[in-house]
Design an enzyme around this catalytic site. Structure first.
Site, PDB file in Angstrom:
ATOM      1  N   LYS A  82       0.846  -1.206   0.000  1.00  0.00           N
ATOM      2  CA  LYS A  82       0.000   0.000   0.000  1.00  0.00           C
ATOM      3  C   LYS A  82       0.878   1.253   0.000  1.00  0.00           C
ATOM      4  O   LYS A  82       2.074   1.180   0.306  1.00  0.00           O
ATOM      5  CB  LYS A  82      -0.898  -0.025   1.226  1.00  0.00           C
ATOM      6  CG  LYS A  82      -0.128  -0.076   2.539  1.00  0.00           C
ATOM      7  CD  LYS A  82      -0.996  -0.552   3.687  1.00  0.00           C
ATOM      8  CE  LYS A  82      -0.194  -0.498   4.985  1.00  0.00           C
ATOM      9  NZ  LYS A  82      -0.841  -1.252   6.058  1.00  0.00           N
ATOM     10  N   ARG A 123     -10.040  -1.352  14.926  1.00  0.00           N
ATOM     11  CA  ARG A 123      -9.866  -0.509  13.754  1.00  0.00           C
ATOM     12  C   ARG A 123     -10.797  -1.067  12.688  1.00  0.00           C
ATOM     13  O   ARG A 123     -11.963  -0.715  12.666  1.00  0.00           O
ATOM     14  CB  ARG A 123      -8.392  -0.486  13.333  1.00  0.00           C
ATOM     15  CG  ARG A 123      -8.038   0.704  12.498  1.00  0.00           C
ATOM     16  CD  ARG A 123      -6.558   0.796  12.213  1.00  0.00           C
ATOM     17  NE  ARG A 123      -6.064  -0.329  11.431  1.00  0.00           N
ATOM     18  CZ  ARG A 123      -4.857  -0.377  10.866  1.00  0.00           C
ATOM     19  NH1 ARG A 123      -4.024   0.644  11.016  1.00  0.00           N
ATOM     20  NH2 ARG A 123      -4.467  -1.415  10.165  1.00  0.00           N
ATOM     21  N   TYR A 153      16.760  30.371   6.893  1.00  0.00           N
ATOM     22  CA  TYR A 153      15.665  31.048   7.594  1.00  0.00           C
ATOM     23  C   TYR A 153      15.949  31.095   9.095  1.00  0.00           C
ATOM     24  O   TYR A 153      16.370  30.095   9.686  1.00  0.00           O
ATOM     25  CB  TYR A 153      14.356  30.307   7.384  1.00  0.00           C
ATOM     26  CG  TYR A 153      13.771  30.470   5.997  1.00  0.00           C
ATOM     27  CD1 TYR A 153      13.431  31.727   5.516  1.00  0.00           C
ATOM     28  CD2 TYR A 153      13.551  29.366   5.197  1.00  0.00           C
ATOM     29  CE1 TYR A 153      12.882  31.871   4.247  1.00  0.00           C
ATOM     30  CE2 TYR A 153      13.008  29.501   3.927  1.00  0.00           C
ATOM     31  CZ  TYR A 153      12.670  30.761   3.458  1.00  0.00           C
ATOM     32  OH  TYR A 153      12.141  30.902   2.213  1.00  0.00           O
TER      33      TYR A 153
HETATM   34  C1  LIG Z   1       0.047  -2.183   6.608  1.00  0.00           C
HETATM   35  C2  LIG Z   1      -0.426  -3.508   7.050  1.00  0.00           C
HETATM   36  C3  LIG Z   1       0.465  -4.577   7.213  1.00  0.00           C
HETATM   37  C4  LIG Z   1       1.970  -4.402   7.155  1.00  0.00           C
HETATM   38  O1  LIG Z   1       2.406  -3.855   8.397  1.00  0.00           O
HETATM   39  P1  LIG Z   1       3.944  -3.586   8.717  1.00  0.00           P
HETATM   40  O2  LIG Z   1       3.943  -3.124  10.129  1.00  0.00           O
HETATM   41  O3  LIG Z   1       4.389  -2.522   7.776  1.00  0.00           O
HETATM   42  O4  LIG Z   1       4.676  -4.859   8.497  1.00  0.00           O
HETATM   43  C5  LIG Z   1      -0.057  -5.824   7.490  1.00  0.00           C
HETATM   44  N1  LIG Z   1      -1.398  -6.003   7.620  1.00  0.00           N
HETATM   45  C6  LIG Z   1      -2.280  -4.989   7.490  1.00  0.00           C
HETATM   46  C7  LIG Z   1      -3.729  -5.270   7.674  1.00  0.00           C
HETATM   47  C8  LIG Z   1      -1.829  -3.714   7.218  1.00  0.00           C
HETATM   48  O5  LIG Z   1      -2.707  -2.712   7.116  1.00  0.00           O
END
Ligand SMILES: *Cc1c(COP(=O)(O)O)cnc(C)c1O
Length: 335
Positions: free
Chosen positions: A38, A130, A245
């Site tokens: 993602k 969540r 700055y």
């Molecule tokens: C982003 C995500 C992961 C990966 O998590 P990391 O901490 O980056 O390894 C795994 N499962 C879900 C549901 C996620 O949203």
């Protein structure tokens, strides 16, 4: 095609990415090892990361949205890509024309998807509050008749190995899995894999660790990302001159500085103002670096340290924020 010159580079080390994925795959034992890609594979570039991981043997990819899934369609079989935010009513027409799977999170999403008869994943919430069905909903018969591929849950505190919620979530998930009997079950993110084989189930979903952050199953992951920026101007400061700055840096002695093409708009946090190697404030597009005695001039490339744990500690940002913040102005180069 002729591309405009990019004065800053995000260099991805393909061998390091592959080595990290193999380390997670080995630690997962007989469980399959997927990848969370993602947010442009945490800023590295999703298409190139998915291509490299596919060659390494990875078969399961996780994105957040249908747009992210669509961007991968030419790189990987869409059926290997799951969309973590599920499918809203207005997304159904799109979702039905791809073969990517939604990760269904609510009873309404399940009822809506069941009519399609198509494969899907389901998320069940075991304590993070969540996304996902409640455990009671998951075992209520709601999932009957779904073409379920993988049942997921997600750990809230995997990066704190002693946190009691880890064992509670694993136990709750194992109970749900024993009753739903999905073809595959998945619980662990990167830190979850590091908690041990009891957390791997059938499939793991690492993200951060693949990209060089956080703990790894066999010691810290190999760094994957490095940054290089062009010197826009080199200048000489006399003792007493200030930089940038707010004039927050004053040269104690004659100092040579390179003004380089990176700033907070490129995800180089302003909180790293006056943190080595930056002298004075980080601007939107520029940083001053001490190059006294270094043979480097205008238009030369200068490496910018991108040590995730050190930068996170110095900036107060998480390693996830640092990676995903790198932005669109880099030329993403693979070596
Ligand atoms: C982003 C995500 C992961 C990966 O998590 P990391 O901490 O980056 O390894 C795994 N499962 C879900 C549901 C996620 O949203």
């Amino acid at each position: 095609m002729l591309a405009p010159p990019a004065p800053l580079r995000l260099v991805v080390d393909r061998a390091a990415l592959t080595a990290n994925w193999r380390a997670f795959a080995a630690a997962a034992g007989p469980a399959a090892c997927g990848a969370a890609v993602k947010a442009e594979a945490y800023g590295l570039g999703a298409t190139t990361v998915v291509d490299a991981l596919t060659r390494a043997g990875c078969r399961d990819f996780y994105v957040t949205t249908w747009a992210e899934a669509a961007a991968l369609e030419r790189i990987v079989d869409p059926a290997r890509v799951a969309v973590l935010h599920g499918v809203q009513d207005g997304e159904m027409a799109w979702a039905k024309r791809t073969r990517s799977r939604p990760v269904l999170n609510t009873p309404a999403q399940i009822v809506r998807w069941r009519t399609t008869g198509r494969p899907c994943d389901v998320m069940v919430d075991t304590g993070m509050n969540r996304l996902g069905l409640s455990p009671a909903e998951a075992v209520s018969g709601l999932l009957d008749g779904l073409a379920l591929d993988t049942l997921h849950s997600h750990l809230a505190c995997a990066d704190e190995p002693a946190h009691p919620l880890n064992v509670r979530q694993r136990t709750a998930f194992a109970d749900i899995v024993s009753r739903v009997k999905p073809p595959r079950a998945a619980l662990a993110n990167s830190a979850g894999v590091c908690l041990g084989p009891g957390y791997a189930f059938d499939l793991v979903r690492p993200g951060l660790g693949l990209y060089g952050g956080g703990p790894g199953p066999a010691g810290p992951p190999v760094p994957v990302v490095s940054l290089e920026t062009r010197v826009v101007q080199r200048r000489r400061l006399a003792a007493g001159d200030t930089i940038g700055y707010g004039a927050t840096f004053t040269a104690a002695a004659p100092t040579e500085v390179a003004i380089v093409n990176i700033g907070y708009a490129d995800g180089y946090p302003r909180a790293l103002s006056s943190v080595a190697p930056a002298l004075g404030r980080v601007s939107m597009d520029l940083v001053a670096i001490d190059v006294t005695g270094v043979d480097i001039g205008e238009a030369d490339w200068l490496p910018i340290p991108f040590d995730l744990p050190a930068l996170a500690a110095a900036s107060g940002r998480s390693q996830y924020e640092l990676l995903t913040g790198l932005g669109g102005r880099y030329d993403r180069t693979w070596r």
